[in-house]
Design a protein around this motif. Structure first.
Motif, PDB file in Angstrom:
ATOM      1  N   ARG A   1      24.091-104.637 -10.020  1.00  0.00           N
ATOM      2  CA  ARG A   1      24.268-105.593 -11.109  1.00  0.00           C
ATOM      3  C   ARG A   1      22.945-106.228 -11.533  1.00  0.00           C
ATOM      4  O   ARG A   1      22.939-107.282 -12.180  1.00  0.00           O
ATOM      5  N   SER A   2      21.842-105.585 -11.208  1.00  0.00           N
ATOM      6  CA  SER A   2      20.543-106.100 -11.644  1.00  0.00           C
ATOM      7  C   SER A   2      20.460-106.023 -13.167  1.00  0.00           C
ATOM      8  O   SER A   2      21.218-105.293 -13.822  1.00  0.00           O
ATOM      9  N   ASP A   3      19.539-106.774 -13.747  1.00  0.00           N
ATOM     10  CA  ASP A   3      19.393-106.771 -15.203  1.00  0.00           C
ATOM     11  C   ASP A   3      19.143-105.368 -15.735  1.00  0.00           C
ATOM     12  O   ASP A   3      19.728-104.964 -16.738  1.00  0.00           O
ATOM     13  N   GLY A   4      18.269-104.614 -15.068  1.00  0.00           N
ATOM     14  CA  GLY A   4      17.948-103.262 -15.521  1.00  0.00           C
ATOM     15  C   GLY A   4      19.147-102.332 -15.492  1.00  0.00           C
ATOM     16  O   GLY A   4      19.329-101.510 -16.396  1.00  0.00           O
ATOM     17  N   ALA A   5      19.986-102.463 -14.491  1.00  0.00           N
ATOM     18  CA  ALA A   5      21.183-101.623 -14.403  1.00  0.00           C
ATOM     19  C   ALA A   5      22.228-102.057 -15.423  1.00  0.00           C
ATOM     20  O   ALA A   5      22.872-101.214 -16.056  1.00  0.00           O
ATOM     21  N   MET A   6      22.391-103.348 -15.607  1.00  0.00           N
ATOM     22  CA  MET A   6      23.416-103.835 -16.531  1.00  0.00           C
ATOM     23  C   MET A   6      23.112-103.445 -17.979  1.00  0.00           C
ATOM     24  O   MET A   6      24.034-103.259 -18.770  1.00  0.00           O
ATOM     25  N   VAL A   7      21.857-103.271 -18.315  1.00  0.00           N
ATOM     26  CA  VAL A   7      21.497-102.804 -19.656  1.00  0.00           C
ATOM     27  C   VAL A   7      22.055-101.401 -19.893  1.00  0.00           C
ATOM     28  O   VAL A   7      22.393-101.036 -21.024  1.00  0.00           O
ATOM     29  N   GLN A   8      22.209-100.613 -18.825  1.00  0.00           N
ATOM     30  CA  GLN A   8      22.706 -99.242 -18.939  1.00  0.00           C
ATOM     31  C   GLN A   8      24.217 -99.184 -19.174  1.00  0.00           C
ATOM     32  O   GLN A   8      24.724 -98.160 -19.620  1.00  0.00           O
ATOM     33  N   GLY A   9      24.924-100.250 -18.867  1.00  0.00           N
ATOM     34  CA  GLY A   9      26.372-100.284 -19.062  1.00  0.00           C
ATOM     35  C   GLY A   9      27.039-101.127 -17.999  1.00  0.00           C
ATOM     36  O   GLY A   9      26.441-101.428 -16.964  1.00  0.00           O
ATOM     37  N   PRO A  10      28.307-101.477 -18.210  1.00  0.00           N
ATOM     38  CA  PRO A  10      29.001-102.371 -17.288  1.00  0.00           C
ATOM     39  C   PRO A  10      29.512-101.697 -16.013  1.00  0.00           C
ATOM     40  O   PRO A  10      29.867-102.384 -15.056  1.00  0.00           O
ATOM     41  N   HIS A  11      29.576-100.358 -15.997  1.00  0.00           N
ATOM     42  CA  HIS A  11      30.094 -99.636 -14.832  1.00  0.00           C
ATOM     43  C   HIS A  11      29.525 -98.223 -14.821  1.00  0.00           C
ATOM     44  O   HIS A  11      28.823 -97.809 -15.756  1.00  0.00           O
ATOM     45  N   ARG A  12      29.819 -97.471 -13.757  1.00  0.00           N
ATOM     46  CA  ARG A  12      29.237 -96.137 -13.581  1.00  0.00           C
ATOM     47  C   ARG A  12      29.592 -95.167 -14.715  1.00  0.00           C
ATOM     48  O   ARG A  12      28.754 -94.387 -15.143  1.00  0.00           O
ATOM     49  N   PHE A  13      30.818 -95.193 -15.158  1.00  0.00           N
ATOM     50  CA  PHE A  13      31.233 -94.256 -16.207  1.00  0.00           C
ATOM     51  C   PHE A  13      30.427 -94.489 -17.485  1.00  0.00           C
ATOM     52  O   PHE A  13      29.895 -93.553 -18.077  1.00  0.00           O
ATOM     53  N   ALA A  14      30.303 -95.725 -17.905  1.00  0.00           N
ATOM     54  CA  ALA A  14      29.526 -96.050 -19.108  1.00  0.00           C
ATOM     55  C   ALA A  14      28.047 -95.727 -18.915  1.00  0.00           C
ATOM     56  O   ALA A  14      27.389 -95.206 -19.826  1.00  0.00           O
ATOM     57  N   ARG A  15      27.516 -96.016 -17.749  1.00  0.00           N
ATOM     58  CA  ARG A  15      26.098 -95.752 -17.485  1.00  0.00           C
ATOM     59  C   ARG A  15      25.791 -94.262 -17.525  1.00  0.00           C
ATOM     60  O   ARG A  15      24.752 -93.843 -18.039  1.00  0.00           O
ATOM     61  N   GLY A  16      26.686 -93.458 -16.973  1.00  0.00           N
ATOM     62  CA  GLY A  16      26.480 -92.010 -17.000  1.00  0.00           C
ATOM     63  C   GLY A  16      26.501 -91.458 -18.407  1.00  0.00           C
ATOM     64  O   GLY A  16      25.684 -90.602 -18.775  1.00  0.00           O
ATOM     65  N   GLN A  17      27.426 -91.954 -19.224  1.00  0.00           N
ATOM     66  CA  GLN A  17      27.490 -91.513 -20.614  1.00  0.00           C
ATOM     67  C   GLN A  17      26.215 -91.916 -21.360  1.00  0.00           C
ATOM     68  O   GLN A  17      25.658 -91.123 -22.126  1.00  0.00           O
ATOM     69  N   ALA A  18      25.739 -93.123 -21.120  1.00  0.00           N
ATOM     70  CA  ALA A  18      24.512 -93.600 -21.774  1.00  0.00           C
ATOM     71  C   ALA A  18      23.307 -92.764 -21.344  1.00  0.00           C
ATOM     72  O   ALA A  18      22.450 -92.419 -22.173  1.00  0.00           O
ATOM     73  N   PHE A  19      23.246 -92.436 -20.067  1.00  0.00           N
ATOM     74  CA  PHE A  19      22.136 -91.620 -19.539  1.00  0.00           C
ATOM     75  C   PHE A  19      22.122 -90.246 -20.200  1.00  0.00           C
ATOM     76  O   PHE A  19      21.081 -89.778 -20.669  1.00  0.00           O
ATOM     77  N   PHE A  20      23.279 -89.608 -20.266  1.00  0.00           N
ATOM     78  CA  PHE A  20      23.360 -88.287 -20.877  1.00  0.00           C
ATOM     79  C   PHE A  20      22.965 -88.338 -22.348  1.00  0.00           C
ATOM     80  O   PHE A  20      22.166 -87.524 -22.815  1.00  0.00           O
ATOM     81  N   GLU A  21      23.522 -89.275 -23.095  1.00  0.00           N
ATOM     82  CA  GLU A  21      23.230 -89.368 -24.525  1.00  0.00           C
ATOM     83  C   GLU A  21      21.765 -89.689 -24.788  1.00  0.00           C
ATOM     84  O   GLU A  21      21.161 -89.156 -25.720  1.00  0.00           O
ATOM     85  N   ALA A  22      21.179 -90.555 -23.975  1.00  0.00           N
ATOM     86  CA  ALA A  22      19.758 -90.884 -24.152  1.00  0.00           C
ATOM     87  C   ALA A  22      18.882 -89.659 -23.902  1.00  0.00           C
ATOM     88  O   ALA A  22      17.919 -89.410 -24.646  1.00  0.00           O
ATOM     89  N   ALA A  23      19.198 -88.876 -22.876  1.00  0.00           N
ATOM     90  CA  ALA A  23      18.414 -87.669 -22.583  1.00  0.00           C
ATOM     91  C   ALA A  23      18.575 -86.641 -23.699  1.00  0.00           C
ATOM     92  O   ALA A  23      17.601 -86.035 -24.155  1.00  0.00           O
ATOM     93  N   ARG A  24      19.816 -86.466 -24.164  1.00  0.00           N
ATOM     94  CA  ARG A  24      20.070 -85.514 -25.251  1.00  0.00           C
ATOM     95  C   ARG A  24      19.315 -85.917 -26.512  1.00  0.00           C
ATOM     96  O   ARG A  24      18.654 -85.100 -27.160  1.00  0.00           O
ATOM     97  N   THR A  25      19.385 -87.179 -26.854  1.00  0.00           N
ATOM     98  CA  THR A  25      18.702 -87.677 -28.051  1.00  0.00           C
ATOM     99  C   THR A  25      17.188 -87.529 -27.916  1.00  0.00           C
ATOM    100  O   THR A  25      16.512 -87.116 -28.869  1.00  0.00           O
ATOM    101  N   TYR A  26      16.661 -87.846 -26.754  1.00  0.00           N
ATOM    102  CA  TYR A  26      15.217 -87.734 -26.518  1.00  0.00           C
ATOM    103  C   TYR A  26      14.760 -86.296 -26.740  1.00  0.00           C
ATOM    104  O   TYR A  26      13.746 -86.045 -27.408  1.00  0.00           O
ATOM    105  N   ALA A  27      15.493 -85.335 -26.200  1.00  0.00           N
ATOM    106  CA  ALA A  27      15.142 -83.922 -26.370  1.00  0.00           C
ATOM    107  C   ALA A  27      15.294 -83.488 -27.829  1.00  0.00           C
ATOM    108  O   ALA A  27      14.411 -82.810 -28.378  1.00  0.00           O
ATOM    109  N   GLU A  28      16.390 -83.874 -28.461  1.00  0.00           N
ATOM    110  CA  GLU A  28      16.627 -83.475 -29.852  1.00  0.00           C
ATOM    111  C   GLU A  28      15.570 -84.021 -30.795  1.00  0.00           C
ATOM    112  O   GLU A  28      15.114 -83.323 -31.703  1.00  0.00           O
TER     113      GLU A  28
END
Length: 146
Positions: free
Chosen positions: A87-114
């Motif tokens: 629940r650190s500030d850096g983690a909470m920016v990624q999303g409120p829970h693991r499912f949301a954070r994983g989706q954000a991680f994937f989309e950010a990587a995809r967007t960065y590559a695209e």
């Protein structure tokens, strides 16, 4: 010969960081399941939440984004109050829970590559009906092991 690496939870955090930091590893497939938080593929933001101060370099990052990575997320791993959830500030920016954070991680990587017109070899698999369970996630990934 190569190998497939699979890990869940904190082990998943190891898998995706290993991908970035050891771009020359012989792993052929990376399976990262239900990490609690991520190191995003963005060198503009500081480590540990992004790759800002890590000397991975443009070509290392490009190679990591092209690899065969399957991000595995349990669709019920959405407990905002789970006791081991970062629940650190850096983690909470990624999303409120693991499912949301994983989706954000994937989309950010995809967007960065695209945005750079780089090859993107990652995929996302949502395992329905599974929360924060290694056994449930392993059942949803068994066909990916080579």
């Amino acid at each position: 010969m190569g190998y497939t690496v699979y890990r869940h939870s904190a082990g998943s955090q190891f898998v995706h960081r290993f991908l970035f930091f050891k771009c020359d590893a012989r792993a052929q497939r990376y399976l990262a399941a239900n990490a609690g938080w991520y190191t995003f593929a963005d060198p503009a933001i500081a480590y540990p939440f992004d790759l800002g101060s890590i000397p991975i370099g443009k070509e290392g990052l490009r190679a990591a984004l092209a690899k065969d990575v399957v991000l595995l997320l349990g669709d019920e791993d959405n407990d905002r109050n789970q006791s081991a959830l970062n629940r650190s500030d850096g983690a909470m920016v990624q999303g409120p829970h693991r499912f949301a954070r994983g989706q954000a991680f994937f989309e950010a990587a995809r967007t960065y590559a695209e945005q750079r017109r780089w090859e993107f070899g990652w995929s996302l698999r949502v395992v329905e009906g599974v929360a924060h369970s290694n056994g449930g996630m392993a059942q949803g990934a068994y066909d990916l092991i080579e």
